[in-house]
Design a protein around this motif. Structure first.
Motif, PDB file in Angstrom:
ATOM      1  N   THR A 159    -156.009 -39.685 106.243  1.00 41.75           N
ATOM      2  CA  THR A 159    -154.907 -39.015 105.548  1.00 41.75           C
ATOM      3  C   THR A 159    -155.396 -37.738 104.876  1.00 41.75           C
ATOM      4  OG1 THR A 159    -155.297 -40.243 103.481  1.00 41.75           O
ATOM      5  CG2 THR A 159    -153.767 -41.230 105.076  1.00 41.75           C
ATOM      6  N   MET A 160    -154.442 -36.856 104.584  1.00 38.86           N
ATOM      7  CA  MET A 160    -154.761 -35.633 103.856  1.00 38.86           C
ATOM      8  C   MET A 160    -155.131 -35.975 102.419  1.00 38.86           C
ATOM      9  SD  MET A 160    -152.417 -32.237 103.239  1.00 38.86           S
ATOM     10  CE  MET A 160    -151.252 -33.115 102.177  1.00 38.86           C
ATOM     11  N   THR A 161    -156.204 -35.369 101.922  1.00 37.16           N
ATOM     12  CA  THR A 161    -156.692 -35.665 100.584  1.00 37.16           C
ATOM     13  C   THR A 161    -157.075 -34.381  99.856  1.00 37.16           C
ATOM     14  OG1 THR A 161    -159.030 -35.842 101.217  1.00 37.16           O
ATOM     15  CG2 THR A 161    -157.669 -37.847 101.441  1.00 37.16           C
ATOM     16  N   LEU A 162    -157.597 -34.551  98.657  1.00 39.28           N
ATOM     17  CA  LEU A 162    -158.074 -33.413  97.881  1.00 39.28           C
ATOM     18  C   LEU A 162    -159.184 -32.667  98.614  1.00 39.28           C
ATOM     19  CD1 LEU A 162    -157.793 -31.875  95.180  1.00 39.28           C
ATOM     20  CD2 LEU A 162    -159.553 -33.394  94.246  1.00 39.28           C
ATOM     21  N   ALA A 163    -159.915 -33.338  99.484  1.00 42.75           N
ATOM     22  CA  ALA A 163    -160.948 -32.668 100.270  1.00 42.75           C
ATOM     23  C   ALA A 163    -160.334 -31.583 101.151  1.00 42.75           C
ATOM     24  CB  ALA A 163    -161.712 -33.687 101.118  1.00 42.75           C
ATOM     25  N   ASP A 164    -159.210 -31.891 101.806  1.00 42.59           N
ATOM     26  CA  ASP A 164    -158.531 -30.907 102.651  1.00 42.59           C
ATOM     27  C   ASP A 164    -158.000 -29.743 101.830  1.00 42.59           C
ATOM     28  OD1 ASP A 164    -158.341 -32.369 105.438  1.00 42.59           O
ATOM     29  OD2 ASP A 164    -157.766 -33.856 103.936  1.00 42.59           O
ATOM     30  N   LEU A 165    -157.417 -30.044 100.676  1.00 43.13           N
ATOM     31  CA  LEU A 165    -156.854 -28.991  99.834  1.00 43.13           C
ATOM     32  C   LEU A 165    -157.951 -28.076  99.309  1.00 43.13           C
ATOM     33  CD1 LEU A 165    -154.201 -31.006  97.770  1.00 43.13           C
ATOM     34  CD2 LEU A 165    -153.999 -29.997 100.057  1.00 43.13           C
ATOM     35  N   THR A 166    -159.076 -28.667  98.935  1.00 44.24           N
ATOM     36  CA  THR A 166    -160.193 -27.873  98.422  1.00 44.24           C
ATOM     37  C   THR A 166    -160.764 -26.972  99.509  1.00 44.24           C
ATOM     38  OG1 THR A 166    -160.739 -29.655  96.882  1.00 44.24           O
ATOM     39  CG2 THR A 166    -162.432 -27.988  97.261  1.00 44.24           C
ATOM     40  N   ALA A 167    -160.994 -27.550 100.675  1.00 43.17           N
ATOM     41  CA  ALA A 167    -161.529 -26.764 101.786  1.00 43.17           C
ATOM     42  C   ALA A 167    -160.586 -25.633 102.159  1.00 43.17           C
ATOM     43  CB  ALA A 167    -161.769 -27.666 102.996  1.00 43.17           C
ATOM     44  N   ALA A 168    -159.291 -25.935 102.252  1.00 43.33           N
ATOM     45  CA  ALA A 168    -158.313 -24.916 102.629  1.00 43.33           C
ATOM     46  C   ALA A 168    -158.214 -23.814 101.577  1.00 43.33           C
ATOM     47  CB  ALA A 168    -156.944 -25.566 102.834  1.00 43.33           C
ATOM     48  N   ALA A 169    -158.357 -24.180 100.311  1.00 46.08           N
ATOM     49  CA  ALA A 169    -158.308 -23.175  99.243  1.00 46.08           C
ATOM     50  C   ALA A 169    -159.442 -22.167  99.402  1.00 46.08           C
ATOM     51  CB  ALA A 169    -158.384 -23.863  97.881  1.00 46.08           C
ATOM     52  N   HIS A 170    -160.656 -22.669  99.628  1.00 46.95           N
ATOM     53  CA  HIS A 170    -161.806 -21.771  99.791  1.00 46.95           C
ATOM     54  C   HIS A 170    -161.713 -20.969 101.088  1.00 46.95           C
ATOM     55  CE1 HIS A 170    -164.431 -22.801  96.383  1.00 46.95           C
ATOM     56  NE2 HIS A 170    -163.875 -24.000  96.455  1.00 46.95           N
ATOM     57  N   ILE A 171    -161.351 -21.624 102.165  1.00 53.47           N
ATOM     58  CA  ILE A 171    -161.253 -20.929 103.448  1.00 53.47           C
ATOM     59  C   ILE A 171    -160.172 -19.855 103.400  1.00 53.47           C
ATOM     60  CG2 ILE A 171    -160.583 -21.231 105.872  1.00 53.47           C
ATOM     61  CD1 ILE A 171    -162.065 -23.938 105.782  1.00 53.47           C
ATOM     62  N   SER A 172    -159.060 -20.131 102.712  1.00 52.77           N
ATOM     63  CA  SER A 172    -157.980 -19.140 102.637  1.00 52.77           C
ATOM     64  C   SER A 172    -158.421 -17.879 101.908  1.00 52.77           C
ATOM     65  CB  SER A 172    -156.744 -19.743 101.954  1.00 52.77           C
ATOM     66  OG  SER A 172    -156.967 -19.978 100.566  1.00 52.77           O
ATOM     67  N   VAL A 173    -159.238 -18.040 100.867  1.00 52.76           N
ATOM     68  CA  VAL A 173    -159.753 -16.866 100.142  1.00 52.76           C
ATOM     69  C   VAL A 173    -160.732 -16.102 101.025  1.00 52.76           C
ATOM     70  CG1 VAL A 173    -161.120 -16.093  98.170  1.00 52.76           C
ATOM     71  CG2 VAL A 173    -159.384 -17.867  97.867  1.00 52.76           C
ATOM     72  N   ALA A 174    -161.637 -16.829 101.685  1.00 51.81           N
ATOM     73  CA  ALA A 174    -162.586 -16.171 102.577  1.00 51.81           C
ATOM     74  C   ALA A 174    -161.858 -15.458 103.715  1.00 51.81           C
ATOM     75  CB  ALA A 174    -163.570 -17.200 103.135  1.00 51.81           C
ATOM     76  N   ASP A 175    -160.788 -16.067 104.226  1.00 49.67           N
ATOM     77  CA  ASP A 175    -160.004 -15.460 105.300  1.00 49.67           C
ATOM     78  C   ASP A 175    -159.300 -14.196 104.801  1.00 49.67           C
ATOM     79  OD1 ASP A 175    -159.138 -15.492 107.979  1.00 49.67           O
ATOM     80  OD2 ASP A 175    -157.225 -16.399 107.418  1.00 49.67           O
ATOM     81  N   TYR A 176    -158.741 -14.249 103.607  1.00 53.33           N
ATOM     82  CA  TYR A 176    -158.089 -13.081 102.994  1.00 53.33           C
ATOM     83  C   TYR A 176    -159.072 -11.921 102.929  1.00 53.33           C
ATOM     84  CZ  TYR A 176    -155.348 -10.397  99.528  1.00 53.33           C
ATOM     85  OH  TYR A 176    -154.630  -9.414  98.862  1.00 53.33           O
ATOM     86  N   LEU A 177    -160.314 -12.211 102.609  1.00 54.58           N
ATOM     87  CA  LEU A 177    -161.335 -11.179 102.405  1.00 54.58           C
ATOM     88  C   LEU A 177    -162.047 -10.788 103.700  1.00 54.58           C
ATOM     89  CD1 LEU A 177    -162.782 -12.617  99.081  1.00 54.58           C
ATOM     90  CD2 LEU A 177    -161.374 -10.563  99.328  1.00 54.58           C
ATOM     91  N   GLY A 178    -161.534 -11.275 104.829  1.00 50.51           N
ATOM     92  CA  GLY A 178    -162.095 -10.883 106.121  1.00 50.51           C
ATOM     93  C   GLY A 178    -163.425 -11.517 106.433  1.00 50.51           C
ATOM     94  N   GLY A 179    -163.717 -12.657 105.819  1.00 50.47           N
ATOM     95  CA  GLY A 179    -165.015 -13.285 106.001  1.00 50.47           C
ATOM     96  C   GLY A 179    -165.058 -14.400 107.017  1.00 50.47           C
ATOM     97  N   ILE A 180    -163.948 -14.647 107.731  1.00 51.72           N
ATOM     98  CA  ILE A 180    -163.897 -15.742 108.691  1.00 51.72           C
ATOM     99  C   ILE A 180    -163.725 -15.203 110.109  1.00 51.72           C
ATOM    100  CG2 ILE A 180    -162.655 -17.803 109.445  1.00 51.72           C
ATOM    101  CD1 ILE A 180    -164.013 -18.280 106.813  1.00 51.72           C
ATOM    102  N   ASP A 181    -164.602 -15.606 110.993  1.00 48.63           N
ATOM    103  CA  ASP A 181    -164.452 -15.344 112.429  1.00 48.63           C
ATOM    104  C   ASP A 181    -164.037 -16.662 113.068  1.00 48.63           C
ATOM    105  OD1 ASP A 181    -164.579 -14.773 115.105  1.00 48.63           O
ATOM    106  OD2 ASP A 181    -166.671 -14.097 115.098  1.00 48.63           O
ATOM    107  N   TRP A 182    -162.787 -16.740 113.519  1.00 47.35           N
ATOM    108  CA  TRP A 182    -162.245 -17.996 114.023  1.00 47.35           C
ATOM    109  C   TRP A 182    -162.680 -18.310 115.452  1.00 47.35           C
ATOM    110  CZ3 TRP A 182    -160.292 -21.314 110.738  1.00 47.35           C
ATOM    111  CH2 TRP A 182    -159.750 -20.836 109.532  1.00 47.35           C
TER     112      TRP A 182
END
Length: 223
Positions: A159-182
């Motif tokens: 199930t979706m947990t705080l682990a998913d929310l935490t990971a998505a929060a950090h990844i979303s900021v890194a993605d905003y800043l152009g730091g993610i190559d998908w």
């Protein structure tokens, strides 16, 4: 009404906002730039970091994203985000710590400093070498997320947990800043796309930080 002191690209505040959104807890956003070290904010949190939640009517102040998350886990019934057996809850907390500590110090933190804080506070250009190191670290972390998604429905289990929310929060900021190559991270991309489509996530994707512009695909669920 709760007030949440935060700024748009604070990953720890984003984690709290996602949790509150999933649990249906109402709150008012208060913009806070912790690097300004406002006296009034330091009075609330001597550490000078976001997020901070305040209920003025009850004179209650909550500090630290994990303490805030645990508070609402204990006080709001339904939609548990730290659930399951003791072993499962330990795994959730392990992954929360992984992203709040390792991912932040290797990826989110350096990207925030180079692409945001240097521009807003210091009026300096980013260090290309530091950005490359952060992006390399991000790729390694996404390899691990790919591995988790290969073996589980969600990061910590079924199930979706705080682990998913935490990971998505950090990844979303890194993605905003152009730091993610998908490229090559289809498992993580599919998992993240599902989270981006959730009502709790949409307000975060609509926000912008002054001066700093995200990639064009940033808001797109199908990217």
């Amino acid at each position: 009404m709760w007030q949440l002191y935060q700024f748009p690209l604070c990953p720890f505040s984003r984690k709290v906002r996602l949790l509150l959104g999933e649990k249906g807890v109402g709150y008012e956003l208060v913009r806070e730039s912790p690097w300004e070290r406002r006296d009034e904010f330091i009075d609330l949190n001597p550490a000078g970091r976001t997020p901070v939640m305040v209920d003025g009517g009850r004179g209650q102040v909550l500090i630290d994203s994990n303490a805030i998350a645990e508070y609402f886990e204990e006080t709001v019934e339904g939609k548990a985000m730290i659930n399951g057996t003791a072993a499962q809850r330990a795994e959730i907390r392990r992954l929360v710590a992984w992203f709040d500590q390792d991912f932040f110090y290797e990826v989110t933190g350096p990207l925030l400093f180079e692409r945001m804080q240097k521009r807003i506070v210091h009026r300096q250009p980013p260090d290309g070498g530091a950005l490359r190191e952060a992006m390399k670290a991000a790729n390694n972390h996404l390899d691990y997320v790919d591995y988790l998604i290969d073996h589980r429905t969600w990061l910590a289990g079924a199930t979706m947990t705080l682990a998913d929310l935490t990971a998505a929060a950090h990844i979303s900021v890194a993605d905003y800043l152009g730091g993610i190559d998908w490229t090559g991270h289809e498992q993580t991309k599919g998992w993240y796309s599902g989270l981006k489509s959730r009502p709790s996530f949409r307000p975060l994707l609509a926000e912008r930080m002054e001066i700093v512009t995200p990639p064009k695909y940033y808001e797109d669920v199908d990217f």
